[in-house]
Scaffold this active site. Structure first.
Site, PDB file in Angstrom:
ATOM      1  N   SER A 184      18.079  37.597  24.461  1.00 33.44           N
ATOM      2  CA  SER A 184      18.199  36.143  24.336  1.00 33.44           C
ATOM      3  C   SER A 184      19.590  35.703  23.908  1.00 33.44           C
ATOM      4  O   SER A 184      19.962  34.539  24.094  1.00 33.44           O
ATOM      5  CB  SER A 184      17.163  35.607  23.343  1.00 33.44           C
ATOM      6  OG  SER A 184      17.281  36.259  22.092  1.00 33.44           O
ATOM      7  N   ASP A 214      15.100  29.529  12.782  1.00 29.92           N
ATOM      8  CA  ASP A 214      15.812  30.410  13.703  1.00 29.92           C
ATOM      9  C   ASP A 214      17.232  30.569  13.173  1.00 29.92           C
ATOM     10  O   ASP A 214      18.059  29.664  13.284  1.00 29.92           O
ATOM     11  CB  ASP A 214      15.839  29.828  15.110  1.00 29.92           C
ATOM     12  CG  ASP A 214      16.576  30.732  16.116  1.00 29.92           C
ATOM     13  OD1 ASP A 214      17.148  31.754  15.684  1.00 29.92           O
ATOM     14  OD2 ASP A 214      16.581  30.403  17.312  1.00 29.92           O
ATOM     15  N   HIS A 265      19.785  32.774  16.831  1.00 33.47           N
ATOM     16  CA  HIS A 265      20.441  32.110  17.948  1.00 33.47           C
ATOM     17  C   HIS A 265      21.364  31.007  17.433  1.00 33.47           C
ATOM     18  O   HIS A 265      21.389  30.714  16.246  1.00 33.47           O
ATOM     19  CB  HIS A 265      19.388  31.548  18.908  1.00 33.47           C
ATOM     20  CG  HIS A 265      18.449  32.586  19.426  1.00 33.47           C
ATOM     21  ND1 HIS A 265      17.190  32.804  18.889  1.00 33.47           N
ATOM     22  CD2 HIS A 265      18.591  33.505  20.411  1.00 33.47           C
ATOM     23  CE1 HIS A 265      16.598  33.791  19.528  1.00 33.47           C
ATOM     24  NE2 HIS A 265      17.428  34.247  20.457  1.00 33.47           N
TER      25      HIS A 265
END
Length: 442
Positions: free
Chosen positions: A158, A409, A412
């Protein structure tokens, strides 16, 4: 005839009356000039001002640098050393990003921090300043020109997708990409086309680069990796690629069983399976080596050219356990020297850098066809704990008040955000590769 007495009187009158009035008039004109046209000041990208000054100082045009004397130029004639883009510090930048959360439609919802209501936008106004030079602002037209008639593929996990979506948003400020292909869960295989330059940009989901069976809710709670077999989901289309950006790391932290030559090599965090615990650093090394060897063998064997960029490990910034209310609440970068690269982050980067250098040595005879570089972002990423979505991976997470537990998160990166810098450096690396090729031809 003028008498001496009258001449002296006129001289006295001119000196004491007219000349002072002239001086006062000139002074007034000068003051009016500087009032309406003040002297320019250096911008925040040229000097590292304290935040308190930067938030109150208006922006002005750049002051041109004076040319050094001719004798000084001669005295300092030394070869220009290549810029190290990977060591430096983050400095304030009033200009902000080239795009926002609504100007391109390729941002994954979980990284669209502005649209999801993140209230503090200070993370958008920092710029990476290498120690030896300045990193140019991203030039979408220059990147597209270098990509003309080519196919650029992002391959990995990702983080590869995160970097890809950043690049698409940057390029979309100059030319709109068309989504030509999508497939797989969560659109893990996609390809965009830029008609203006006959250029393609793709993403291939391959979190290990080698053949792997990912854990699932209905099956075993661990991944299976076959370290000596490349993942054909991307490698099978290698012949269509002119440039590959590889990015892996975080998926190697999950529980897994490793296979090599059809036998179990060991495992990571696999209690009850009666396998030898071997950790994941050497596994990461083997997987990256298999991928790079496959590129060398498949492309050079056919006499085809390929550029390969390995984006190094991008650290997470959880304060606490990621699955136990861990968060990343900081709102500004670490200052230079405030956070050191160590532990797992340092080891992951070390493995990747070493494997890049080993592959370069192995493919030395093919250097005109196989160009390999490391996009070493680990240290500059480590200094940006403020650039993650945090709770804003979800839309307006505090709309109903502060909740007891909100998932964060801290892996990311928000888009726009610090990861745009990865692509600014990528552009400079591609420019350098093209310059080297041009000089070699000449």
């Amino acid at each position: 005839m003028v008498t001496p007495s009258s001449f002296q009187y006129k001289t006295f009158f001119f000196t004491n009356k007219f000349l002072p009035c002239s001086l006062y008039l000139l002074l007034s004109i000068a003051l009016l000039h500087f009032y309406f046209r003040p002297l320019p000041f250096l911008s925040s990208s040229e000097i590292d001002l304290p935040p308190s000054i930067l938030t109150t100082t208006p922006s002005h045009s750049h002051l041109p640098s004076p040319s050094p004397p001719a004798e000084e130029i001669k005295a300092n004639e030394t070869p220009i050393t290549p810029c190290d883009y990977f060591n430096g510090k983050w400095v304030r930048d009033r200009r902000g990003p080239l795009y926002n959360g609504t100007t391109c439609g390729t941002i994954k919802q979980g990284q669209n921090c502005i649209v999801h209501g993140r209230p503090d936008l200070g993370y958008l106004y920092w710029r990476w300043k290498p120690t030896q030079c300045n990193l140019p602002r991203f030039d979408p037209q220059a990147f597209l020109q270098l990509l003309k008639n080519k196919h650029l593929a992002f391959v990995g996990d990702s983080m590869a997708r995160n970097q890809l979506e950043s690049l698409l948003c940057l390029l979309a400020t100059a030319s709109t990409p068309n989504l030509e292909y999508r497939n797989g869960e969560d659109n893990k295989f996609r390809r965009w086309f830029f008609p203006s330059h006959n250029a393609s940009v793709s993403v291939y989901w391959s979190p290990f680069l080698v053949k792997g069976i990912e854990k699932s809710n209905s099956g075993p709670n661990h991944n299976k990796l076959y370290l000596d077999v490349v993942d054909e989901r991307w490698a099978g289309e290698m012949g269509k690629m002119d440039m590959i950006v590889l990015s892996i790391g975080h998926w190697f932290l999950h529980p897994a069983v490793y296979y090599e030559v059809d036998a179990v090599l060991g495992c990571h965090y696999c209690p009850g399976l009666n396998h030898t615990e071997i950790g994941f650093y050497d596994v990461l090394r083997k997987a990256l080596r298999t991928a790079l060897n496959s590129i060398i063998e498949r492309k050079t064997a056919k006499g085809e050219a390929i550029d390969v960029i390995v984006t190094t490990f991008s650290p997470a910034h959880f304060e606490g356990e990621w699955d136990k209310a861990g968060a990343c609440p900081k709102t500004r970068p670490f200052r230079k020297g405030e956070k050191e690269l160590e532990g797992m982050d340092g080891e992951m980067r070390k493995v990747e850098i070493e494997e890049v250098e080993a592959a370069k040595a192995k493919a030395n005879e093919f250097e005109d066809r196989f160009r390999l570089q490391a996009l070493d972002v680990t240290k500059l990423a480590l200094m940006r704990p403020d650039g993650h979505p945090g709770p804003y991976m979800h839309p307006f997470p505090f709309a109903n008040g502060v909740q007891e537990h909100v998932q964060n998160d801290c892996v990311h990166w928000c888009l726009p955000g610090p990861i745009d810098t990865w692509n600014e450096i990528l552009l400079e690396m591609i420019k350098k590769l093209e310059d080297q090729t041009r000089m070699g031809v000449e």
